[in-house]
Design a protein around this motif. Sequence first.
Motif, PDB file in Angstrom:
ATOM      1  N   MET A   1       0.848  -1.168   0.000  1.00 59.90           N
ATOM      2  CA  MET A   1       0.000   0.000   0.000  1.00 59.90           C
ATOM      3  C   MET A   1       0.888   1.224   0.000  1.00 59.90           C
ATOM      4  SD  MET A   1      -2.787   1.062   2.873  1.00 59.90           S
ATOM      5  CE  MET A   1      -3.422  -0.595   2.872  1.00 59.90           C
ATOM      6  N   SER A   2       0.730   2.098  -0.961  1.00 56.34           N
ATOM      7  CA  SER A   2       1.589   3.256  -1.036  1.00 56.34           C
ATOM      8  C   SER A   2       0.792   4.539  -0.922  1.00 56.34           C
ATOM      9  CB  SER A   2       2.358   3.251  -2.355  1.00 56.34           C
ATOM     10  OG  SER A   2       1.466   3.430  -3.433  1.00 56.34           O
ATOM     11  N   GLU A   3      -0.498   4.445  -0.601  1.00 53.64           N
ATOM     12  CA  GLU A   3      -1.293   5.638  -0.438  1.00 53.64           C
ATOM     13  C   GLU A   3      -0.734   6.467   0.702  1.00 53.64           C
ATOM     14  OE1 GLU A   3      -5.791   5.115  -1.080  1.00 53.64           O
ATOM     15  OE2 GLU A   3      -5.117   3.179  -0.340  1.00 53.64           O
ATOM     16  N   GLU A   4      -0.930   7.779   0.577  1.00 53.13           N
ATOM     17  CA  GLU A   4      -0.463   8.684   1.614  1.00 53.13           C
ATOM     18  C   GLU A   4      -1.295   8.495   2.876  1.00 53.13           C
ATOM     19  OE1 GLU A   4       0.980  13.251   1.577  1.00 53.13           O
ATOM     20  OE2 GLU A   4      -1.061  12.906   0.860  1.00 53.13           O
ATOM     21  N   ALA A   5      -0.622   8.399   4.004  1.00 52.45           N
ATOM     22  CA  ALA A   5      -1.327   8.241   5.271  1.00 52.45           C
ATOM     23  C   ALA A   5      -2.006   9.550   5.649  1.00 52.45           C
ATOM     24  CB  ALA A   5      -0.357   7.806   6.355  1.00 52.45           C
ATOM     25  N   LEU A   6      -3.206   9.436   6.182  1.00 57.70           N
ATOM     26  CA  LEU A   6      -3.978  10.609   6.581  1.00 57.70           C
ATOM     27  C   LEU A   6      -4.279  10.557   8.072  1.00 57.70           C
ATOM     28  CD1 LEU A   6      -6.644  10.738   3.702  1.00 57.70           C
ATOM     29  CD2 LEU A   6      -4.612  12.169   3.919  1.00 57.70           C
ATOM     30  N   VAL A   7      -4.399  11.720   8.677  1.00 58.33           N
ATOM     31  CA  VAL A   7      -4.880  11.820  10.044  1.00 58.33           C
ATOM     32  C   VAL A   7      -6.369  12.170   9.950  1.00 58.33           C
ATOM     33  CG1 VAL A   7      -4.692  12.974  12.265  1.00 58.33           C
ATOM     34  CG2 VAL A   7      -2.638  12.600  10.870  1.00 58.33           C
ATOM     35  N   PHE A   8      -7.208  11.266  10.407  1.00 50.68           N
ATOM     36  CA  PHE A   8      -8.652  11.475  10.374  1.00 50.68           C
ATOM     37  C   PHE A   8      -9.081  12.024  11.731  1.00 50.68           C
ATOM     38  CE2 PHE A   8      -7.658   7.961   7.539  1.00 50.68           C
ATOM     39  CZ  PHE A   8      -8.278   8.364   6.351  1.00 50.68           C
ATOM     40  N   ILE A   9      -9.646  13.212  11.730  1.00 55.11           N
ATOM     41  CA  ILE A   9     -10.054  13.871  12.970  1.00 55.11           C
ATOM     42  C   ILE A   9     -11.574  13.904  13.035  1.00 55.11           C
ATOM     43  CG2 ILE A   9     -10.025  16.037  14.261  1.00 55.11           C
ATOM     44  CD1 ILE A   9      -7.272  16.580  12.917  1.00 55.11           C
ATOM     45  N   VAL A  10     -12.122  13.284  14.080  1.00 50.05           N
ATOM     46  CA  VAL A  10     -13.573  13.239  14.263  1.00 50.05           C
ATOM     47  C   VAL A  10     -13.903  13.916  15.583  1.00 50.05           C
ATOM     48  CG1 VAL A  10     -15.622  11.788  14.414  1.00 50.05           C
ATOM     49  CG2 VAL A  10     -13.696  11.069  12.977  1.00 50.05           C
ATOM     50  N   ASP A  11     -14.538  15.083  15.488  1.00 48.20           N
ATOM     51  CA  ASP A  11     -14.890  15.847  16.691  1.00 48.20           C
ATOM     52  C   ASP A  11     -16.069  16.750  16.344  1.00 48.20           C
ATOM     53  OD1 ASP A  11     -14.889  17.764  18.926  1.00 48.20           O
ATOM     54  OD2 ASP A  11     -12.925  16.905  19.405  1.00 48.20           O
ATOM     55  N   ASP A  12     -17.099  16.745  17.178  1.00 54.68           N
ATOM     56  CA  ASP A  12     -18.293  17.534  16.872  1.00 54.68           C
ATOM     57  C   ASP A  12     -18.127  19.006  17.234  1.00 54.68           C
ATOM     58  OD1 ASP A  12     -18.319  16.650  19.640  1.00 54.68           O
ATOM     59  OD2 ASP A  12     -20.322  17.521  19.776  1.00 54.68           O
ATOM     60  N   ASP A  13     -17.049  19.361  17.934  1.00 54.70           N
ATOM     61  CA  ASP A  13     -16.786  20.751  18.298  1.00 54.70           C
ATOM     62  C   ASP A  13     -16.039  21.430  17.148  1.00 54.70           C
ATOM     63  OD1 ASP A  13     -15.441  23.117  19.340  1.00 54.70           O
ATOM     64  OD2 ASP A  13     -15.978  22.400  21.332  1.00 54.70           O
ATOM     65  N   ASP A  14     -16.690  22.400  16.519  1.00 59.92           N
ATOM     66  CA  ASP A  14     -16.105  23.062  15.345  1.00 59.92           C
ATOM     67  C   ASP A  14     -14.745  23.681  15.654  1.00 59.92           C
ATOM     68  OD1 ASP A  14     -18.385  22.376  13.993  1.00 59.92           O
ATOM     69  OD2 ASP A  14     -19.304  24.365  14.091  1.00 59.92           O
ATOM     70  N   ALA A  15     -14.653  24.362  16.794  1.00 57.29           N
ATOM     71  CA  ALA A  15     -13.413  25.053  17.141  1.00 57.29           C
ATOM     72  C   ALA A  15     -12.277  24.064  17.361  1.00 57.29           C
ATOM     73  CB  ALA A  15     -13.626  25.912  18.389  1.00 57.29           C
ATOM     74  N   VAL A  16     -12.554  22.975  18.071  1.00 57.62           N
ATOM     75  CA  VAL A  16     -11.527  21.952  18.323  1.00 57.62           C
ATOM     76  C   VAL A  16     -11.110  21.295  17.018  1.00 57.62           C
ATOM     77  CG1 VAL A  16     -11.073  19.721  19.402  1.00 57.62           C
ATOM     78  CG2 VAL A  16     -12.270  21.509  20.683  1.00 57.62           C
ATOM     79  N   ARG A  17     -12.097  20.952  16.205  1.00 60.54           N
ATOM     80  CA  ARG A  17     -11.822  20.276  14.936  1.00 60.54           C
ATOM     81  C   ARG A  17     -10.947  21.143  14.031  1.00 60.54           C
ATOM     82  NH1 ARG A  17     -16.660  19.560  13.865  1.00 60.54           N
ATOM     83  NH2 ARG A  17     -16.987  21.117  12.227  1.00 60.54           N
ATOM     84  N   ASP A  18     -11.304  22.418  13.913  1.00 61.79           N
ATOM     85  CA  ASP A  18     -10.534  23.318  13.059  1.00 61.79           C
ATOM     86  C   ASP A  18      -9.129  23.538  13.615  1.00 61.79           C
ATOM     87  OD1 ASP A  18     -12.708  23.537  11.404  1.00 61.79           O
ATOM     88  OD2 ASP A  18     -13.388  25.462  12.216  1.00 61.79           O
ATOM     89  N   SER A  19      -9.036  23.635  14.938  1.00 61.90           N
ATOM     90  CA  SER A  19      -7.729  23.833  15.562  1.00 61.90           C
ATOM     91  C   SER A  19      -6.818  22.635  15.314  1.00 61.90           C
ATOM     92  CB  SER A  19      -7.909  24.054  17.064  1.00 61.90           C
ATOM     93  OG  SER A  19      -6.662  24.155  17.712  1.00 61.90           O
ATOM     94  N   LEU A  20      -7.373  21.440  15.437  1.00 56.71           N
ATOM     95  CA  LEU A  20      -6.585  20.239  15.183  1.00 56.71           C
ATOM     96  C   LEU A  20      -6.172  20.150  13.715  1.00 56.71           C
ATOM     97  CD1 LEU A  20      -8.535  17.611  17.333  1.00 56.71           C
ATOM     98  CD2 LEU A  20      -6.283  18.597  17.817  1.00 56.71           C
ATOM     99  N   GLY A  21      -7.077  20.552  12.833  1.00 57.69           N
ATOM    100  CA  GLY A  21      -6.755  20.546  11.411  1.00 57.69           C
ATOM    101  C   GLY A  21      -5.608  21.488  11.091  1.00 57.69           C
ATOM    102  N   GLN A  22      -5.614  22.665  11.712  1.00 56.20           N
ATOM    103  CA  GLN A  22      -4.532  23.621  11.499  1.00 56.20           C
ATOM    104  C   GLN A  22      -3.217  23.102  12.061  1.00 56.20           C
ATOM    105  OE1 GLN A  22      -5.894  27.326  13.203  1.00 56.20           O
ATOM    106  NE2 GLN A  22      -7.654  27.461  11.817  1.00 56.20           N
ATOM    107  N   LEU A  23      -3.310  22.403  13.184  1.00 58.27           N
ATOM    108  CA  LEU A  23      -2.104  21.821  13.790  1.00 58.27           C
ATOM    109  C   LEU A  23      -1.494  20.776  12.869  1.00 58.27           C
ATOM    110  CD1 LEU A  23      -0.205  21.431  16.227  1.00 58.27           C
ATOM    111  CD2 LEU A  23      -1.863  19.787  17.131  1.00 58.27           C
ATOM    112  N   MET A  24      -2.335  19.917  12.298  1.00 57.53           N
ATOM    113  CA  MET A  24      -1.838  18.891  11.389  1.00 57.53           C
ATOM    114  C   MET A  24      -1.210  19.534  10.146  1.00 57.53           C
ATOM    115  SD  MET A  24      -2.465  16.164  13.049  1.00 57.53           S
ATOM    116  CE  MET A  24      -2.620  17.001  14.639  1.00 57.53           C
TER     117      MET A  24
END
Length: 203
Positions: A1-24
């Motif tokens: 498997m050579s697909e690029e690994a992804l970090v999947f973030i599941v969180d119902d809090d918009d602010a937390v989710r967006d913050s984690l996305g920016q961190l990644m």
Amino acid sequence: MSEEALVFIVDDDDAVRDSLGQLMQAAGLPCQLFESAEDFLEAYRPGQPGCLVLDLNMPDMSGDELQNELIRLNIQIPIIFLTAFGDIPTTVRVIKAGAIDFLTKPIPSKVLLTRIEAVLQQQSLVLEQNKCNCIITLTARELEVMYLVITGQSNKQIARHLGISHRTVEVHRARVMEKTGASNLVDLVRICSEYEISCNSVN
């Protein structure tokens, strides 16, 4: 498997989710964001490499319910729980069910990134070992056919080169594709290249 690994973030809090996305993004880790467990289940393709950073308390389907559903579906993906409302019984339950870690918000960015990168590195090592294993299962004749295939020779040319029938080449070629998991010639070339690199590093 050579697909690029992804970090999947599941969180119902918009602010937390967006913050984690920016961190990644700042850390150079490709990610996908989901506001619910249901959205993740609908979008995720089994076998996609990566890591699931999962909130625990969410409406409709909670994080541990999503974990149970993934187990039921026989979908294996490393899970790091990240929640503001954790307790010891829940922590023990999800870890016993296979979660990699159970972290409590707020958590220092460096700590979270270290955990995620360690998980992705371990997963990459396992995938590389699996590639070696799939090549090792090939017979000597299948290896011959495989290397002739990736040089661009046709089945008829391979048959003449090896002194076997065209039909026998087809059978060996089909087995090579099946054992390596390659879907086409380009995929097979990639797998062979990655196998040689990984095995050279081991040897």
